[in-house]
Design a protein around this motif. Sequence first.
Motif, PDB file in Angstrom:
ATOM      1  N   UNK A 190      52.159  66.087  15.481  1.00  0.00           N
ATOM      2  CA  UNK A 190      52.586  64.682  15.541  1.00  0.00           C
ATOM      3  C   UNK A 190      53.229  64.243  14.231  1.00  0.00           C
ATOM      4  N   UNK A 191      52.573  64.541  13.109  1.00  0.00           N
ATOM      5  CA  UNK A 191      53.154  64.125  11.830  1.00  0.00           C
ATOM      6  C   UNK A 191      54.399  64.932  11.502  1.00  0.00           C
ATOM      7  N   UNK A 192      54.483  66.181  11.979  1.00  0.00           N
ATOM      8  CA  UNK A 192      55.677  66.989  11.728  1.00  0.00           C
ATOM      9  C   UNK A 192      56.907  66.285  12.283  1.00  0.00           C
ATOM     10  N   UNK A 193      56.795  65.745  13.482  1.00  0.00           N
ATOM     11  CA  UNK A 193      57.918  65.010  14.085  1.00  0.00           C
ATOM     12  C   UNK A 193      58.300  63.814  13.210  1.00  0.00           C
ATOM     13  N   UNK A 194      57.301  63.049  12.782  1.00  0.00           N
ATOM     14  CA  UNK A 194      57.557  61.876  11.954  1.00  0.00           C
ATOM     15  C   UNK A 194      58.126  62.256  10.591  1.00  0.00           C
ATOM     16  N   UNK A 195      57.696  63.401  10.068  1.00  0.00           N
ATOM     17  CA  UNK A 195      58.204  63.850   8.772  1.00  0.00           C
ATOM     18  C   UNK A 195      59.654  64.296   8.859  1.00  0.00           C
ATOM     19  N   UNK A 196      60.022  64.919   9.956  1.00  0.00           N
ATOM     20  CA  UNK A 196      61.368  65.474  10.089  1.00  0.00           C
ATOM     21  C   UNK A 196      62.425  64.423  10.415  1.00  0.00           C
ATOM     22  N   UNK A 197      62.059  63.360  11.111  1.00  0.00           N
ATOM     23  CA  UNK A 197      63.051  62.357  11.517  1.00  0.00           C
ATOM     24  C   UNK A 197      63.889  61.814  10.352  1.00  0.00           C
ATOM     25  N   UNK A 225      69.084  64.700   8.873  1.00  0.00           N
ATOM     26  CA  UNK A 225      70.486  64.818   8.448  1.00  0.00           C
ATOM     27  C   UNK A 225      70.645  65.543   7.117  1.00  0.00           C
ATOM     28  N   UNK A 226      69.535  65.952   6.517  1.00  0.00           N
ATOM     29  CA  UNK A 226      69.563  66.585   5.195  1.00  0.00           C
ATOM     30  C   UNK A 226      69.006  68.007   5.218  1.00  0.00           C
ATOM     31  N   UNK A 227      69.145  68.689   6.342  1.00  0.00           N
ATOM     32  CA  UNK A 227      68.626  70.060   6.492  1.00  0.00           C
ATOM     33  C   UNK A 227      67.152  70.125   6.107  1.00  0.00           C
ATOM     34  N   UNK A 228      66.386  69.217   6.642  1.00  0.00           N
ATOM     35  CA  UNK A 228      64.987  69.082   6.260  1.00  0.00           C
ATOM     36  C   UNK A 228      64.041  70.050   6.942  1.00  0.00           C
ATOM     37  N   UNK A 229      62.956  70.329   6.256  1.00  0.00           N
ATOM     38  CA  UNK A 229      61.876  71.160   6.783  1.00  0.00           C
ATOM     39  C   UNK A 229      60.557  70.533   6.350  1.00  0.00           C
ATOM     40  N   UNK A 230      59.519  70.777   7.136  1.00  0.00           N
ATOM     41  CA  UNK A 230      58.184  70.268   6.816  1.00  0.00           C
ATOM     42  C   UNK A 230      57.182  71.394   6.977  1.00  0.00           C
ATOM     43  N   UNK A 231      56.171  71.385   6.124  1.00  0.00           N
ATOM     44  CA  UNK A 231      55.138  72.412   6.198  1.00  0.00           C
ATOM     45  C   UNK A 231      54.036  72.096   5.216  1.00  0.00           C
ATOM     46  N   UNK A 280      62.096  58.864   1.091  1.00  0.00           N
ATOM     47  CA  UNK A 280      60.653  59.099   1.172  1.00  0.00           C
ATOM     48  C   UNK A 280      59.860  57.810   1.387  1.00  0.00           C
ATOM     49  N   UNK A 281      60.408  56.670   0.952  1.00  0.00           N
ATOM     50  CA  UNK A 281      59.729  55.386   1.155  1.00  0.00           C
ATOM     51  C   UNK A 281      59.717  54.954   2.615  1.00  0.00           C
ATOM     52  N   UNK A 282      60.507  55.635   3.464  1.00  0.00           N
ATOM     53  CA  UNK A 282      60.477  55.307   4.894  1.00  0.00           C
ATOM     54  C   UNK A 282      59.221  55.854   5.565  1.00  0.00           C
ATOM     55  N   UNK A 283      58.529  56.778   4.906  1.00  0.00           N
ATOM     56  CA  UNK A 283      57.284  57.313   5.457  1.00  0.00           C
ATOM     57  C   UNK A 283      56.171  56.290   5.288  1.00  0.00           C
TER      58      UNK A 283
END
Length: 145
Positions: A19-26, A30-36, A65-68
């Motif tokens: 669930x948080x992975x989806x929220x982290x990636x949104x 547009x910036x070739x992002x990854x989460x882990x 990052x402030x959008x999180x």
Amino acid sequence: MTTQPYNVVAEIDVSFDEHTAEQLLDPIADYSGAAGRSELGHTEVVFTLPADTLRQANTTALAILETYPWPLRSLRVLPTSDYDRLVDAIDVPPLVSVQEAADQLGISRQGVLKAITTGSLPAIRVGSTWIVRESAVRARAQRSA
């Protein structure tokens, strides 16, 4: 000034699950992002953004990052050329797909995804794909044997 790419590595103070992975990636899609998970076990996002200066890259990274809804734990911003040199110096452990992990563990693909979402099998999400360290799969197989 010449625009150049900068890589942002940020640890976020939140549990890492599907669930948080989806929220982290949104916000970083547009910036070739990854989460882990970081080497310290914290939730981590990595993305690349264009900027004219390091100060501009930092300001833009902080704005994204402030959008999180979660607090920032740590932040590192550096030119992509330096980031690539650091990454090239690190030996990447062997990685497997969810299906390969399932085959090695003798369980279904859904079973692996459940283990990932409950946190019992560490994994990294890149885009919409989960990848798992082969050593984590071996360790889980030994615990199950």
